[in-house]
Write a protein that holds these residues in place. Structure first.
Motif, PDB file in Angstrom:
ATOM      1  N   CYS A 103       0.899  -1.344  -0.114  1.00 21.38           N
ATOM      2  CA  CYS A 103       0.115   0.050   0.195  1.00 21.38           C
ATOM      3  C   CYS A 103       0.961   1.183   0.139  1.00 21.38           C
ATOM      4  O   CYS A 103       0.741   2.268  -0.811  1.00 21.38           O
ATOM      5  CB  CYS A 103      -1.066  -0.103   1.011  1.00 21.38           C
ATOM      6  N   TRP A 104       1.998   1.202   0.867  1.00 21.89           N
ATOM      7  CA  TRP A 104       2.868   2.478   1.059  1.00 21.89           C
ATOM      8  C   TRP A 104       3.559   2.487  -0.382  1.00 21.89           C
ATOM      9  O   TRP A 104       3.475   3.700  -0.747  1.00 21.89           O
ATOM     10  CB  TRP A 104       3.660   2.321   2.126  1.00 21.89           C
ATOM     11  N   ASN A 105       3.826   1.547  -0.963  1.00 20.25           N
ATOM     12  CA  ASN A 105       4.522   1.895  -2.470  1.00 20.25           C
ATOM     13  C   ASN A 105       3.721   2.394  -3.545  1.00 20.25           C
ATOM     14  O   ASN A 105       4.152   3.038  -4.355  1.00 20.25           O
ATOM     15  CB  ASN A 105       5.143   0.334  -2.686  1.00 20.25           C
ATOM     16  N   ILE A 106       2.292   1.951  -3.227  1.00 16.67           N
ATOM     17  CA  ILE A 106       1.388   2.404  -4.394  1.00 16.67           C
ATOM     18  C   ILE A 106       1.292   3.860  -3.962  1.00 16.67           C
ATOM     19  O   ILE A 106       0.931   4.629  -5.139  1.00 16.67           O
ATOM     20  CB  ILE A 106       0.201   1.549  -4.434  1.00 16.67           C
ATOM     21  N   ILE A 107       1.111   4.181  -2.738  1.00 22.28           N
ATOM     22  CA  ILE A 107       0.870   5.796  -2.622  1.00 22.28           C
ATOM     23  C   ILE A 107       2.230   6.479  -3.015  1.00 22.28           C
ATOM     24  O   ILE A 107       1.881   7.446  -3.493  1.00 22.28           O
ATOM     25  CB  ILE A 107       0.518   5.773  -1.033  1.00 22.28           C
ATOM     26  N   LYS A 108       3.306   6.096  -2.746  1.00 21.81           N
ATOM     27  CA  LYS A 108       4.333   6.718  -3.204  1.00 21.81           C
ATOM     28  C   LYS A 108       4.690   6.698  -4.856  1.00 21.81           C
ATOM     29  O   LYS A 108       5.061   7.783  -5.343  1.00 21.81           O
ATOM     30  CB  LYS A 108       5.816   6.011  -2.758  1.00 21.81           C
ATOM     31  N   ALA A 109       3.976   5.856  -5.489  1.00 24.71           N
ATOM     32  CA  ALA A 109       3.874   5.771  -6.991  1.00 24.71           C
ATOM     33  C   ALA A 109       2.798   6.714  -7.401  1.00 24.71           C
ATOM     34  O   ALA A 109       3.191   7.591  -8.422  1.00 24.71           O
ATOM     35  CB  ALA A 109       3.735   4.288  -7.346  1.00 24.71           C
ATOM     36  N   ALA A 110       1.792   6.808  -6.888  1.00 23.70           N
ATOM     37  CA  ALA A 110       0.834   7.948  -7.104  1.00 23.70           C
ATOM     38  C   ALA A 110       1.433   9.435  -6.905  1.00 23.70           C
ATOM     39  O   ALA A 110       1.215  10.312  -7.819  1.00 23.70           O
ATOM     40  CB  ALA A 110      -0.401   7.640  -6.101  1.00 23.70           C
ATOM     41  N   LYS A 111       2.199   9.540  -5.932  1.00 24.49           N
ATOM     42  CA  LYS A 111       2.925  10.801  -5.673  1.00 24.49           C
ATOM     43  C   LYS A 111       3.759  11.150  -6.779  1.00 24.49           C
ATOM     44  O   LYS A 111       3.670  11.956  -7.615  1.00 24.49           O
ATOM     45  CB  LYS A 111       3.341  10.829  -4.415  1.00 24.49           C
ATOM     46  N   SER A 112       4.378  10.155  -7.111  1.00 19.19           N
ATOM     47  CA  SER A 112       5.587  10.323  -8.243  1.00 19.19           C
ATOM     48  C   SER A 112       4.870  10.612  -9.521  1.00 19.19           C
ATOM     49  O   SER A 112       5.295  11.397 -10.485  1.00 19.19           O
ATOM     50  CB  SER A 112       6.480   9.135  -8.220  1.00 19.19           C
ATOM     51  N   ALA A 113       3.838   9.840  -9.776  1.00 21.24           N
ATOM     52  CA  ALA A 113       3.093  10.127 -10.837  1.00 21.24           C
ATOM     53  C   ALA A 113       2.468  11.286 -11.530  1.00 21.24           C
ATOM     54  O   ALA A 113       2.283  12.040 -12.233  1.00 21.24           O
ATOM     55  CB  ALA A 113       1.953   8.802 -11.086  1.00 21.24           C
ATOM     56  N   THR A 114       1.922  11.896 -10.159  1.00 16.82           N
ATOM     57  CA  THR A 114       1.599  13.186 -10.202  1.00 16.82           C
ATOM     58  C   THR A 114       2.360  14.134 -10.411  1.00 16.82           C
ATOM     59  O   THR A 114       2.177  15.195 -11.043  1.00 16.82           O
ATOM     60  CB  THR A 114       0.848  13.453  -8.738  1.00 16.82           C
ATOM     61  N   ILE A 115       3.539  14.003  -9.939  1.00 14.96           N
ATOM     62  CA  ILE A 115       4.644  15.029 -10.060  1.00 14.96           C
ATOM     63  C   ILE A 115       5.106  14.789 -11.475  1.00 14.96           C
ATOM     64  O   ILE A 115       5.396  15.842 -12.141  1.00 14.96           O
ATOM     65  CB  ILE A 115       5.889  14.814  -9.244  1.00 14.96           C
ATOM     66  N   GLN A 116       5.127  13.494 -12.180  1.00 20.23           N
ATOM     67  CA  GLN A 116       5.338  13.417 -13.665  1.00 20.23           C
ATOM     68  C   GLN A 116       4.596  14.137 -14.640  1.00 20.23           C
ATOM     69  O   GLN A 116       4.903  14.512 -15.366  1.00 20.23           O
ATOM     70  CB  GLN A 116       5.525  11.988 -13.616  1.00 20.23           C
ATOM     71  N   ILE A 117       3.256  14.226 -14.150  1.00 19.24           N
ATOM     72  CA  ILE A 117       2.128  14.829 -14.837  1.00 19.24           C
ATOM     73  C   ILE A 117       2.480  16.138 -14.891  1.00 19.24           C
ATOM     74  O   ILE A 117       2.304  16.949 -15.958  1.00 19.24           O
ATOM     75  CB  ILE A 117       0.904  14.481 -14.310  1.00 19.24           C
ATOM     76  N   ILE A 118       2.737  16.604 -13.855  1.00 14.48           N
ATOM     77  CA  ILE A 118       3.071  18.141 -13.527  1.00 14.48           C
ATOM     78  C   ILE A 118       4.133  18.568 -14.462  1.00 14.48           C
ATOM     79  O   ILE A 118       4.144  19.596 -15.336  1.00 14.48           O
ATOM     80  CB  ILE A 118       3.121  18.713 -12.183  1.00 14.48           C
ATOM     81  N   ARG A 119       5.144  17.734 -14.545  1.00 16.06           N
ATOM     82  CA  ARG A 119       6.481  18.095 -15.175  1.00 16.06           C
ATOM     83  C   ARG A 119       6.126  17.876 -16.717  1.00 16.06           C
ATOM     84  O   ARG A 119       6.636  18.549 -17.315  1.00 16.06           O
ATOM     85  CB  ARG A 119       7.475  17.289 -14.743  1.00 16.06           C
ATOM     86  N   SER A 120       5.338  16.837 -17.106  1.00 16.75           N
ATOM     87  CA  SER A 120       5.261  16.736 -18.436  1.00 16.75           C
ATOM     88  C   SER A 120       4.325  17.910 -19.203  1.00 16.75           C
ATOM     89  O   SER A 120       4.549  18.360 -20.321  1.00 16.75           O
ATOM     90  CB  SER A 120       4.568  15.209 -18.806  1.00 16.75           C
ATOM     91  N   ALA A 121       3.260  18.350 -18.219  1.00 18.72           N
ATOM     92  CA  ALA A 121       2.661  19.466 -18.843  1.00 18.72           C
ATOM     93  C   ALA A 121       3.506  20.757 -18.820  1.00 18.72           C
ATOM     94  O   ALA A 121       3.205  21.502 -19.652  1.00 18.72           O
ATOM     95  CB  ALA A 121       1.437  19.570 -17.825  1.00 18.72           C
ATOM     96  N   ALA A 122       4.413  20.750 -18.068  1.00 19.99           N
ATOM     97  CA  ALA A 122       5.107  21.934 -18.093  1.00 19.99           C
ATOM     98  C   ALA A 122       6.230  22.055 -19.275  1.00 19.99           C
ATOM     99  O   ALA A 122       6.681  22.954 -19.748  1.00 19.99           O
ATOM    100  CB  ALA A 122       6.229  22.038 -16.795  1.00 19.99           C
ATOM    101  N   MET A 123       6.362  20.879 -19.950  1.00 11.86           N
ATOM    102  CA  MET A 123       7.260  20.857 -21.045  1.00 11.86           C
ATOM    103  C   MET A 123       6.669  21.413 -22.192  1.00 11.86           C
ATOM    104  O   MET A 123       7.212  21.483 -23.185  1.00 11.86           O
ATOM    105  CB  MET A 123       7.785  19.526 -21.166  1.00 11.86           C
ATOM    106  N   SER A 124       5.189  21.353 -22.060  1.00 18.33           N
ATOM    107  CA  SER A 124       4.546  21.839 -23.433  1.00 18.33           C
ATOM    108  C   SER A 124       4.805  23.400 -23.536  1.00 18.33           C
ATOM    109  O   SER A 124       5.496  24.153 -22.853  1.00 18.33           O
ATOM    110  CB  SER A 124       2.916  21.677 -22.988  1.00 18.33           C
ATOM    111  N   GLU A 125       4.155  23.786 -24.594  1.00 20.83           N
ATOM    112  CA  GLU A 125       4.670  25.085 -25.148  1.00 20.83           C
ATOM    113  C   GLU A 125       3.901  26.307 -24.460  1.00 20.83           C
ATOM    114  O   GLU A 125       3.778  27.414 -24.908  1.00 20.83           O
ATOM    115  CB  GLU A 125       4.389  25.083 -26.690  1.00 20.83           C
TER     116      GLU A 125
END
Length: 172
Positions: free
Chosen positions: A113-135
């Motif tokens: 469960c803890w690993n899934i929560i950490k993965a959700a946090k990391s995926a959320t950060i990744q979504i923010i970063r990938s959107a920031a790479m847009s134009e």
């Protein structure tokens, strides 16, 4: 001693040896059963004491997952300036701060469960970063890009929250 006397001695000893072995076997069986019962009662008592604390930890992690859900995060955290990078960093800092605030809850959860929560946090950060790479050139445009990106797919927090709910159901 003659063979007859040895046979008589053996005939007298055999029932007592068999009775002794049976008594030993039942005593050992009874002792194991009592140990198991004591362990069960101790586990039951400790479960009664720890269950409320574990449920509170799961509640806090559910709140964490709701707070870092991309849609609610972007709506809740407004940009302080029009700089896209500043807003990206503000969103990521918000997610990291929420996570750090709830870090101690991991001791009450399973590793999975803890690993899934950490993965959700990391995926959320990744979504923010990938959107920031847009134009996008402003914080408001970045906000729109993130929300548009999340219309098409499910938030990582929602997946993790479903797992947390399943795990809470397994506690009963």
């Amino acid at each position: 001693m003659t063979g007859d006397q040895i046979f008589q001695l053996f005939a007298y000893l055999l029932p007592s040896v068999v009775t002794g072995l049976i008594a030993f076997y039942f005593f050992r069986l009874h002792t194991r059963n009592e140990d198991g019962r004591r362990r069960f009662l101790l586990h039951k008592d400790s479960q009664k004491d720890t269950l409320p604390v574990r449920l509170q930890a799961y509640e806090r992690m559910a709140l964490f997952l709701e707070r870092i859900a991309v849609n609610s995060l972007v709506v809740r955290v407004a940009p302080k300036s029009q700089n896209k990078t500043d807003y990206e960093n503000l969103l990521i800092k918000n997610v990291e701060d929420e996570f750090d605030h709830n870090l101690s809850q991991q001791i009450y959860m399973t590793d999975e469960c803890w690993n899934i929560i950490k993965a959700a946090k990391s995926a959320t950060i990744q979504i923010i970063r990938s959107a920031a790479m847009s134009e996008s050139d402003s914080a408001d445009k970045l906000r729109e890009d993130i929300l548009t990106q999340m219309i098409e797919k499910q938030s990582p927090s929602a997946t993790a929250l479903a797992f947390v709910k399943k795990e809470i159901g397994d506690l009963w």
